[in-house]
Design a protein around this motif. Structure first.
Motif, PDB file in Angstrom:
ATOM      1  N   VAL A  36       0.847  -1.193   0.000  1.00 35.59           N
ATOM      2  CA  VAL A  36       0.000   0.000   0.000  1.00 35.59           C
ATOM      3  C   VAL A  36       0.879   1.238   0.000  1.00 35.59           C
ATOM      4  N   ILE A  37       0.719   2.054  -1.035  1.00 32.23           N
ATOM      5  CA  ILE A  37       1.448   3.321  -1.134  1.00 32.23           C
ATOM      6  C   ILE A  37       0.472   4.446  -0.836  1.00 32.23           C
ATOM      7  N   LYS A  38       0.761   5.152   0.226  1.00 32.80           N
ATOM      8  CA  LYS A  38      -0.085   6.250   0.693  1.00 32.80           C
ATOM      9  C   LYS A  38       0.450   7.556   0.130  1.00 32.80           C
ATOM     10  N   ILE A  39      -0.387   8.262  -0.634  1.00 32.45           N
ATOM     11  CA  ILE A  39       0.011   9.548  -1.226  1.00 32.45           C
ATOM     12  C   ILE A  39      -0.324  10.670  -0.242  1.00 32.45           C
ATOM     13  N   GLU A  40       0.675  11.486   0.087  1.00 29.99           N
ATOM     14  CA  GLU A  40       0.469  12.605   1.001  1.00 29.99           C
ATOM     15  C   GLU A  40       1.048  13.882   0.413  1.00 29.99           C
ATOM     16  N   CYS A  73       5.259  11.413  -0.817  1.00 26.69           N
ATOM     17  CA  CYS A  73       4.779  12.797  -0.926  1.00 26.69           C
ATOM     18  C   CYS A  73       4.737  13.211  -2.394  1.00 26.69           C
ATOM     19  N   LEU A  74       3.573  13.696  -2.829  1.00 25.46           N
ATOM     20  CA  LEU A  74       3.386  14.152  -4.201  1.00 25.46           C
ATOM     21  C   LEU A  74       2.563  15.427  -4.220  1.00 25.46           C
ATOM     22  N   ASP A  75       2.802  16.240  -5.239  1.00 23.40           N
ATOM     23  CA  ASP A  75       1.921  17.347  -5.597  1.00 23.40           C
ATOM     24  C   ASP A  75       1.274  16.962  -6.916  1.00 23.40           C
ATOM     25  N   ILE A  76       0.064  16.416  -6.866  1.00 19.61           N
ATOM     26  CA  ILE A  76      -0.537  15.853  -8.084  1.00 19.61           C
ATOM     27  C   ILE A  76      -0.898  16.927  -9.108  1.00 19.61           C
ATOM     28  N   LYS A  77      -0.791  18.205  -8.724  1.00 20.41           N
ATOM     29  CA  LYS A  77      -1.018  19.282  -9.695  1.00 20.41           C
ATOM     30  C   LYS A  77       0.246  19.585 -10.498  1.00 20.41           C
ATOM     31  N   ALA A  78       1.387  19.134 -10.004  1.00 20.39           N
ATOM     32  CA  ALA A  78       2.649  19.359 -10.706  1.00 20.39           C
ATOM     33  C   ALA A  78       2.818  18.285 -11.781  1.00 20.39           C
ATOM     34  N   PRO A  79       3.168  18.669 -13.020  1.00 24.50           N
ATOM     35  CA  PRO A  79       3.236  17.697 -14.125  1.00 24.50           C
ATOM     36  C   PRO A  79       4.115  16.494 -13.838  1.00 24.50           C
ATOM     37  N   GLU A  80       5.298  16.708 -13.253  1.00 29.87           N
ATOM     38  CA  GLU A  80       6.195  15.575 -13.005  1.00 29.87           C
ATOM     39  C   GLU A  80       5.601  14.597 -11.998  1.00 29.87           C
ATOM     40  N   ASP A  81       4.985  15.136 -10.940  1.00 29.94           N
ATOM     41  CA  ASP A  81       4.397  14.257  -9.937  1.00 29.94           C
ATOM     42  C   ASP A  81       3.137  13.584 -10.461  1.00 29.94           C
ATOM     43  N   ALA A  82       2.379  14.282 -11.282  1.00 30.00           N
ATOM     44  CA  ALA A  82       1.193  13.669 -11.886  1.00 30.00           C
ATOM     45  C   ALA A  82       1.605  12.511 -12.787  1.00 30.00           C
ATOM     46  N   ALA A  83       2.692  12.705 -13.539  1.00 27.66           N
ATOM     47  CA  ALA A  83       3.181  11.636 -14.412  1.00 27.66           C
ATOM     48  C   ALA A  83       3.645  10.433 -13.579  1.00 27.66           C
ATOM     49  N   LEU A  84       4.289  10.706 -12.435  1.00 27.08           N
ATOM     50  CA  LEU A  84       4.723   9.622 -11.560  1.00 27.08           C
ATOM     51  C   LEU A  84       3.517   8.839 -11.029  1.00 27.08           C
ATOM     52  N   LEU A  85       2.464   9.562 -10.649  1.00 27.23           N
ATOM     53  CA  LEU A  85       1.274   8.879 -10.144  1.00 27.23           C
ATOM     54  C   LEU A  85       0.647   7.999 -11.223  1.00 27.23           C
ATOM     55  N   HIS A  86       0.638   8.478 -12.460  1.00 29.59           N
ATOM     56  CA  HIS A  86       0.117   7.649 -13.554  1.00 29.59           C
ATOM     57  C   HIS A  86       0.963   6.394 -13.750  1.00 29.59           C
ATOM     58  N   LEU A 368       6.203  10.760   7.455  1.00 34.84           N
ATOM     59  CA  LEU A 368       5.776  11.511   6.279  1.00 34.84           C
ATOM     60  C   LEU A 368       6.870  11.498   5.213  1.00 34.84           C
ATOM     61  N   GLY A 369       6.535  10.974   4.034  1.00 32.51           N
ATOM     62  CA  GLY A 369       7.472  10.951   2.920  1.00 32.51           C
ATOM     63  C   GLY A 369       8.631   9.991   3.094  1.00 32.51           C
ATOM     64  N   GLU A 370       8.527   9.083   4.033  1.00 30.88           N
ATOM     65  CA  GLU A 370       9.638   8.189   4.340  1.00 30.88           C
ATOM     66  C   GLU A 370      10.101   7.384   3.127  1.00 30.88           C
ATOM     67  N   HIS A 371       9.182   7.039   2.232  1.00 31.04           N
ATOM     68  CA  HIS A 371       9.520   6.173   1.104  1.00 31.04           C
ATOM     69  C   HIS A 371       9.555   6.924  -0.231  1.00 31.04           C
ATOM     70  N   SER A 372       9.476   8.249  -0.172  1.00 33.35           N
ATOM     71  CA  SER A 372       9.394   9.030  -1.401  1.00 33.35           C
ATOM     72  C   SER A 372      10.563   8.775  -2.339  1.00 33.35           C
ATOM     73  N   ALA A 373      11.769   8.858  -1.825  1.00 32.93           N
ATOM     74  CA  ALA A 373      12.954   8.729  -2.677  1.00 32.93           C
ATOM     75  C   ALA A 373      13.002   7.338  -3.312  1.00 32.93           C
ATOM     76  N   ALA A 374      12.740   6.309  -2.528  1.00 34.42           N
ATOM     77  CA  ALA A 374      12.806   4.946  -3.056  1.00 34.42           C
ATOM     78  C   ALA A 374      11.735   4.687  -4.106  1.00 34.42           C
ATOM     79  N   ILE A 375      10.519   5.184  -3.867  1.00 35.62           N
ATOM     80  CA  ILE A 375       9.441   4.971  -4.834  1.00 35.62           C
ATOM     81  C   ILE A 375       9.690   5.759  -6.102  1.00 35.62           C
ATOM     82  N   ARG A 376      10.175   6.988  -5.966  1.00 32.77           N
ATOM     83  CA  ARG A 376      10.483   7.784  -7.172  1.00 32.77           C
ATOM     84  C   ARG A 376      11.536   7.083  -8.029  1.00 32.77           C
ATOM     85  N   ALA A 377      12.532   6.502  -7.367  1.00 38.18           N
ATOM     86  CA  ALA A 377      13.562   5.794  -8.129  1.00 38.18           C
ATOM     87  C   ALA A 377      13.006   4.536  -8.769  1.00 38.18           C
TER      88      ALA A 377
END
Length: 380
Positions: A36-40, A73-86, A368-377
Motif C-alpha cells: 500500500v502506497i499512501k500519497i500525502e 509525498c506528491l503534488d498531483i497538480k505538478a506535471p512531473e508528480d502527476a506523471a509519476l502517479l500515472h 511523512l514521505g519516508e519512502h518518497s525517494a525509493a518509490i520515485r527511483a
C-alpha cells in the motif's frame, strides 16, 4: 492451505487519502499482505497525523489506520508528480481516494478517466454524500453526517440526543469500501476488467437507520433516545450494584423473565403479576419494572449478581469505562512500531481466518514521505 497465507500478497494499492475512512480501508489490504502506497502532500501530509499526540507523541487515529504502508509525498497538480502517479497506477490493482468532491477530477485522476486508461484498475471513491445531489459539495465530517442522518436523534438520553462516541460513519464507510473492493476483485478475476466502487458516509449511516426510518414511515413514530434502555424491551439497561459498579441486563423473552424472577430475585409471584406478566406489560410499566430491578441490584454486589445471573442464563454485561475495558480479559493486543521506532499496541484484527497465522505484530507506521525517494527511483 498453509498457515500464514496472505490473500492480498502481490496486490498494489495506491491511496490518495486522508482522515479515517480511506486510510482504514487501505490499511485492511496492508494487513492482508498488499503493498500500500499512501500519497500525502509534501510538508503537510495526512491531517490525521496532527489529530492528537496520544500514542507516545503520535496521533491515535493515524497509528490505527496507517500501519504497514509506504508514504510518498506528491503534488498531483505538478506535471512531473502527476506523471509519476500515472506510472504507479499502470502497475496498481486498486486506487482509493477520499479527497474533497471534484478534487481528483480537476487534477486529471477521476475514476472513469483512470479506468479508461488502465482497464484492469479498480477505483474506489469515498465521499460524504455521494457524487450527485444538492449535498454533493458539502463538507462531511463524521459528526455532521451523524447529525444529518438522524443517528444522533436515536442516541443519547431522553431529551438529550447524543453523538456516538467513535467515528462510526467513517468506520462504516471504510468497511463498505472494503466489501465493495473485494467484490470488484472477484469480478475482475472473472471478467479481467476493473470497475468502480462508490461509497459515501451518508449512505452508510442511512443504511443503519433503516429500522428507525421504517418505524417513522409506517408506524408514524421513530424511536426516541432512551440511554441504556430499549424502546420496546424491558427490563433492558444498566443498573447500579451495591459496590458502585453497573451491570446491564437484557430480558428478551418470557422464559428469561421467569428465570430472573425465580432464580435471581427469588420471587416467582412476579411472573404472573399484571404489571410484569408479558413483554408488553413490562414496557408499558417500565418505571415499575426498572425500579424492581434497580432495588434488587442496589442491594447486592457485582460479584454476587454475576454469579446469579450466569447461573440463571440471563444475558448481562458490565458497563465498563475505557480504563476497565483496557484490562478486559477478552481484549487482544498486537504490537506496532511507530515511525520514530517506539512501540505501542493496537487492538487485534477483528476478523480472523483459518489460514491466518497469529499476527505477531502489525507493520510499521510510516513517517511523512519516508519512502518518497525509493518509490520515485523505482517508478522513474
Amino acid at each position: 492451505m498453509q498457515t500464514g497465507f496472505k490473500p492480498y500478497e502481490g496486490l498494489l494499492v495506491v491511496s490518495l487519502e486522508q482522515a479515517v475512512a480511506a486510510p482504514l480501508a487501505s490499511c485492511h489490504f496492508a494487513e492482508g499482505g498488499a503493498r500500500v502506497i499512501k500519497i500525502e502532500r509534501d510538508g503537510v501530509g495526512d491531517f490525521a497525523r496532527a489529530y492528537d499526540s496520544a500514542v507516545k507523541g503520535a496521533a491515535s487515529y493515524f497509528v490505527w489506520a496507517n500501519h504497514g504502508k509506504e508514504s510518498l509525498c506528491l503534488d498531483i497538480k505538478a506535471p512531473e508528480d502527476a506523471a509519476l502517479l500515472h506510472r504507479l497506477l499502470e502497475k496498481a490493482d486498486i486506487f482509493i481516494q477520499n479527497l474533497a468532491p471534484g478534487a481528483v477530477e480537476r487534477a486529471g485522476f477521476g475514476s472513469d478517466v483512470l479506468r479508461a486508461r488502465h482497464p484492469r484498475l479498480i477505483t474506489c471513491d469515498i465521499t460524504g454524500y455521494g457524487d450527485s445531489g444538492d449535498y454533493r459539495d458539502m463538507k462531511a465530517y463524521d459528526f455532521l453526517v451523524q447529525c444529518e442522518s438522524g443517528l444522533v436523534a436515536v442516541n443519547g438520553a431522553p431529551g438529550h440526543p447524543g453523538r456516538i462516541g467513535v467515528s462510526v460513519c467513517d468506520i462504516g464507510a471504510s468497511m463498505n469500501a472494503i466489501i465493495g473492493l473485494q467484490k470488484a476483485l472477484i469480478a475482475r478475476g472473472i471478467t479481467g476488467k476493473g470497475s468502480g466502487v462508490q461509497v459515501s458516509l451518508f449512505d452508510t449511516a442511512a443504511d443503519w437507520m433503516t429500522v428507525p426510518l421504517m418505524h417513522s414511515d409506517y408506524a408514524g413514530k421513530a424511536p426516541q433516545p432512551v440511554g441504556l434502555h430499549h424502546p420496546s424491551i424491558a427490563p433492558y439497561g444498566g443498573f447500579a450494584t451495591a459496590d458502585g459498579e453497573m451491570l446491564a441486563i437484557s430480558i428478551q423473552n418470557e422464559r428469561e423473565w421467569a428465570n430472573l424472577c425465580t432464580q435471581v430475585f427469588g420471587r416467582p409471584e412476579l411472573i404472573t403479576d399484571p404489571l410484569f406478566c408479558s413483554a408488553a406489560a413490562r414496557v408499558r410499566n417500565r418505571r415499575d419494572t426498572d425500579a424492581l430491578v434497580a432495588a434488587y441490584f442496589a442491594a447486592h454486589s457485582r460479584a454476587e449478581l454475576e454469579k446469579r445471573l450466569r447461573a440463571a442464563a440471563i444475558a448481562y454485561g458490565a458497563v465498563n469505562s475505557v480504563a476497565t475495558f483496557a484490562r478486559h480479559p477478552q481484549l487482544r493486543r498486537v504490537p506496532v512500531t511507530l515511525s520514530d521506532g517506539q512501540e505501542a499496541a493496537l487492538v487485534g484484527r477483528p476478523t480472523r481466518h483459518s489460514f491466518d497465522a497469529d499476527c505477531p505484530r502489525f507493520g510499521r507506521v510510516p513517517a511523512l514521505g519516508e519512502h518518497s525517494a525509493a518509490i520515485r527511483a523505482e517508478f522513474a
